[in-house]
Design an enzyme around this catalytic site. Structure first.
Site, PDB file in Angstrom:
ATOM      1  N   HIS B 182       0.904  -1.155   0.000  1.00 56.19           N
ATOM      2  CA  HIS B 182       0.000   0.000   0.000  1.00 56.19           C
ATOM      3  C   HIS B 182       0.944   1.205   0.000  1.00 56.19           C
ATOM      4  CE1 HIS B 182      -3.413   2.505   1.685  1.00 56.19           C
ATOM      5  NE2 HIS B 182      -2.373   3.207   2.066  1.00 56.19           N
ATOM      6  N   ASP B 311     -10.421  -3.201  -4.497  1.00 57.07           N
ATOM      7  CA  ASP B 311     -10.211  -2.620  -3.163  1.00 57.07           C
ATOM      8  C   ASP B 311     -11.563  -2.446  -2.457  1.00 57.07           C
ATOM      9  OD1 ASP B 311      -9.066  -1.551  -0.906  1.00 57.07           O
ATOM     10  OD2 ASP B 311      -8.422   0.334  -1.850  1.00 57.07           O
TER      11      ASP B 311
END
Ligand SMILES: [Zn+2]
Lengths: 347, 431
Positions: B182, B311
């Site tokens: 991330h 996501d």
């Protein structure tokens, strides 16, 4: 993993459109200057002038026993008092709910607080909040008109409107009284400089949206830390001039902003250097803008963004601004109730 | 479990290089036989699905979802999340470990995969890269892999320290797992709630600069190249900026094992979509500038992007019905991904249908080494979706199977409708 194909020039693809204003709002809300057309602004000025001159006892019958809640999550003397007096002058019953008096339930959401106020009979809410955009949340869930008394670093529309009233009083009194409708050229040729901590200023953002509507040129001046380059891209009719004296030379109106020292953590701002470059003092004012009026949304920090001599001098119209808050806010509150009554009538 | 015959459809299996009219026999959870239309000997007890006029393709694979279990079942459960997945055509999900507690143990990994969770499609847990998501000490990747994790990540947070990231890449390479980053330098994004730029300025919101993403990606690529003897697999989650994509492009030219995913919202929306503080347009990384969005489109069409990942990040209504700065990051995505990808990638931007489907099935399955998934070759898992690629429809968030409805795509027109989703030979969704 696929191997990258060679990049070839291709026409720009059609992409989905992003939502554009105007977004739906209660017609009585005043959250952003974007909600005001020139006709709306002219009307506000006209009603402000009318209401302030009306006989107080007659005026107090206009909205007698109607209910407004003042919901304040940040302390504010001038804005709160001004809104409260404006509402009371129209005969309205006001309730103040503030986090300082801890009357806001601990941990209660803005939505629930709003719904509670509505259930208690509030017909409109005047909101000050430390989060940008909070008035939209409140309006969305209560369906009540929301008057934005300052939200985070977003907007402070009643302040921008009273600033406009103050400017027009000195530049074009007929427009200030609402005797003549505003046009996109009313302030043509007029340059207004907004100086200092633009980054953290909701007053600056509202004025940046308001003044170009009337044809004014807005010049922003300040150091990059407090005035990022993107500021000029965020609204039409706005330019940046880093050199304060060059900006002053062009200005009919100079609006000084307070350095929000509490928000400077992490920013590389040297206050002494700031004063050298951006403080408005008598010498500068006399040399570069002897005809300009000086505004400041307050609270002022004498000796920082401007000197005491300038604050107390003949060019400063700071107390006039405070004075103009009352008529402007009376007009905005009346506008909210006009919309409520119209909505009720059409039901 | 009864055998299933899918009759009369167009089999589109990019991994196997098949695009032809075929009948399929699914038996015991696997693809048992494929034959020309009408040539299949169906067992007497088989359920026959009429797929005339429809496309039969491998079940979609989403390598980036948040199923919120354990610990946050008020947002989503493995049962509701997989039901939403099935409705969206997905048969395999890789579940991020930022649960409560975080998945940094074989026990939680096994708990997530237990039949009691009620998953209707296959869930592959991703293990936490560092202990407790603290970014300090790496976990035991061999033990996590043995329990079933398919990659490691601290998603939601970056692996910030150079030394820890280097260690994670090396340790994951030794056991054959990808490290999913991330990419967000949280030292540059503190207090930010949307993309830095003119829109954030106008809204009076603190911005998250594009460099916060690209600088982490650049740092990581440098580490990957320093560790090149180990051939670590580095995967960039939810790539959103032109600069990060340029770095990924270059790394791949240099032959490094660097892969990336892009989410539909990052190739379809910009920071303008935040509108008036729409908390359903708030996620991390945020919606970016038009230039960044265009770079995502270009990279997808060019083949630099390995897969589409949603996501999917459900949040309860009351959590999103707050001031923008206070709203949690994330939007749901499982039920909109296929309809958006077909409408935009295929119909609007003319990417061949097989390539679009490959980005959503074959390629993500290969990326995480999900054997027997992402294809319908004989012997592979009977994971398949039967869809009408031409059907136009409007997505209604209220109808979502997910426990949460936090999507910015409410009311959007979609193309391609899922008629059946079959997971390991069982019908997981039927329209
Ligand atoms: Zn993430």
């Amino acid at each position: 993993m696929a191997t990258p194909a060679s990049s070839t020039a291709r026409p720009h693809p059609r992409t989905p459109a992003a939502p554009k204003p105007p977004f739906p709002h209660h017609a009585g809300s005043a959250i952003s200057i974007e909600q005001f057309s020139l006709v709306d602004i002219s009307h506000v000025l006209k009603r402000a002038d009318f209401l302030i001159h009306e006989e107080p006892l007659t005026r107090a019958k206009r909205l007698a026993k109607r209910r407004v809640a003042l919901l304040f999550y940040e302390s504010s003397t001038r804005t709160r008092t001004s809104f409260e007096l404006a509402a009371k002058s129209l005969g309205i019953d006001t309730t103040l709910v503030s986090n300082l008096s801890s009357s806001i339930e601990k941990g209660e959401s803005l939505k629930d607080t709003g719904l509670t106020l509505r259930a208690l009979g509030a017909e409109a809410i005047i909101l000050r909040h430390n989060c940008s955009g909070a008035p939209y949340v409140l309006e969305h869930f209560t369906n009540l008109p929301v008057l934005n008394a300052g939200d985070g670093q977003h907007e402070h529309p009643s302040q921008a409107l009273l600033d406009l009233l103050t400017m027009l009083t000195h530049i074009s009194p007929k427009h200030a009284k609402g005797e003549v409708e505003l046009t996109a050229e009313t302030l043509k040729g007029v340059t207004v400089s907004i100086v200092g901590d633009i980054l953290h200023s909701r007053v600056a953002r509202s004025n940046m949206l308001l003044l170009p509507k009337l044809g004014a040129e807005v010049v922003l001046s300040g150091p990059p830390e407090l005035l990022p380059d993107v500021a000029a891209e965020s609204a039409p009719g706005v330019v940046i001039e880093r050199d304060f004296e060059t900006a002053l030379k062009r200005s009919r109106v100079v609006m000084m902003l307070r350095i929000q020292s509490e928000r400077l953590a992490g920013l590389n701002v040297d206050l002494e250097e700031y004063k050298v470059k951006y403080q408005l003092n008598e010498t500068r004012l006399a040399q570069f803008a002897p005809e300009a009026i000086v505004l400041h949304p307050g609270p002022i920090i004498r000796g920082l963004e401007l000197t005491a001599e300038v604050a107390d001098g003949p060019q400063a119209k700071i107390l006039e601004q405070v004075h103009n808050g009352l008529p402007t806010r009376m007009a905005l509150i009346e506008r909210a109730f006009d919309a409520i009554d119209k909505k009720g009538a059409s039901r | 479990m009864k055998p299933i015959v899918i009759h009369g459809g167009r089999l589109l299996d990019p991994a196997a290089g098949v695009d032809a009219a075929k009948d399929l026999l699914l038996k015991d959870g696997r693809v048992a036989e494929i034959a020309a239309t009408g040539k299949l000997k169906a067992p007497a007890d088989a359920e026959v699905i009429d797929a005339s006029g429809l496309v039969v393709t491998p079940g979609l694979v989403d390598i980036h979802v948040h199923l919120r279990e354990p610990g946050q079942a008020h947002k989503e459960s493995i049962a509701t999340g997989t039901a939403a997945a099935a409705a969206g055509g997905f048969t395999a999900l890789a579940a991020m470990p930022n649960t409560a507690p975080v998945n940094d143990s074989p026990e939680i990994t096994r708990w997530m995969q237990a039949p009691e969770r009620g998953a209707v499609v296959r869930v592959f847990p991703i293990g936490a890269a560092t202990r407790g998501f603290k970014g300090e000490a790496i976990n035991d990747y061999a033990a996590l892999k043995a329990a079933g994790v398919v990659a490691v990540s601290d998603d939601g947070l970056p692996i910030l320290k150079d030394s820890v990231m280097r260690e994670a890449l090396a340790a994951a390479a030794r056991v054959g797992l990808a490290v999913i980053q991330h990419a967000e330098d949280t030292r540059m994004t503190a207090g930010g709630s949307m993309n830095a730029g003119p829109v954030a300025f106008k809204l009076g919101l603190r911005g998250m600069p594009a460099e916060a993403e690209s600088q982490i990606v650049e740092r990581d690529i440098k580490l990957v190249s320093e560790l090149s003897e180990l051939r670590p697999h580095y995967h960039v989650a939810h790539t959103s900026t032109a600069a990060a994509m340029a770095a990924i492009r270059q790394a791949r030219r240099n032959g490094l094992r660097v892969s990336c995913e892009v989410a539909p919202h990052h190739f379809l929306m910009t920071d303008e979509n935040v509108g008036e503080y729409n908390t359903n347009a708030k996620m991390c990384p945020p919606l970016r500038s038009a230039k960044d969005r265009d770079a995502m489109i270009e990279a997808i069409l060019d083949g630099v992007v390995d897969c589409i990942a949603t996501d999917h990040a459900p949040h309860a209504a009351h959590e999103k019905e707050v001031e923008f700065e206070r709203a949690p990051n994330g939007i749901t995505g499982l039920e909109t991904s296929l309809g958006l990808c077909l409408e935009w990638l295929h119909y609007q931007w003319k990417m061949p249908l097989g390539r679009v489907l490959s980005l959503m099935s074959a390629q993500p399955a290969a990326l995480l080494n999900l054997k027997g998934r992402g294809t319908l070759a004989v012997g592979s898992f009977a994971d398949c979706v039967i869809l009408d690629p031409n059907a136009e429809w409007v997505f209604k968030a209220a109808d979502s199977k997910s426990k949460s409805k936090n999507t910015p795509f409410d009311g959007w027109t979609m193309r391609g409708k899922v008629r059946w989703t079959i997971s390991e030979g069982r019908v997981a969704y039927k329209e």
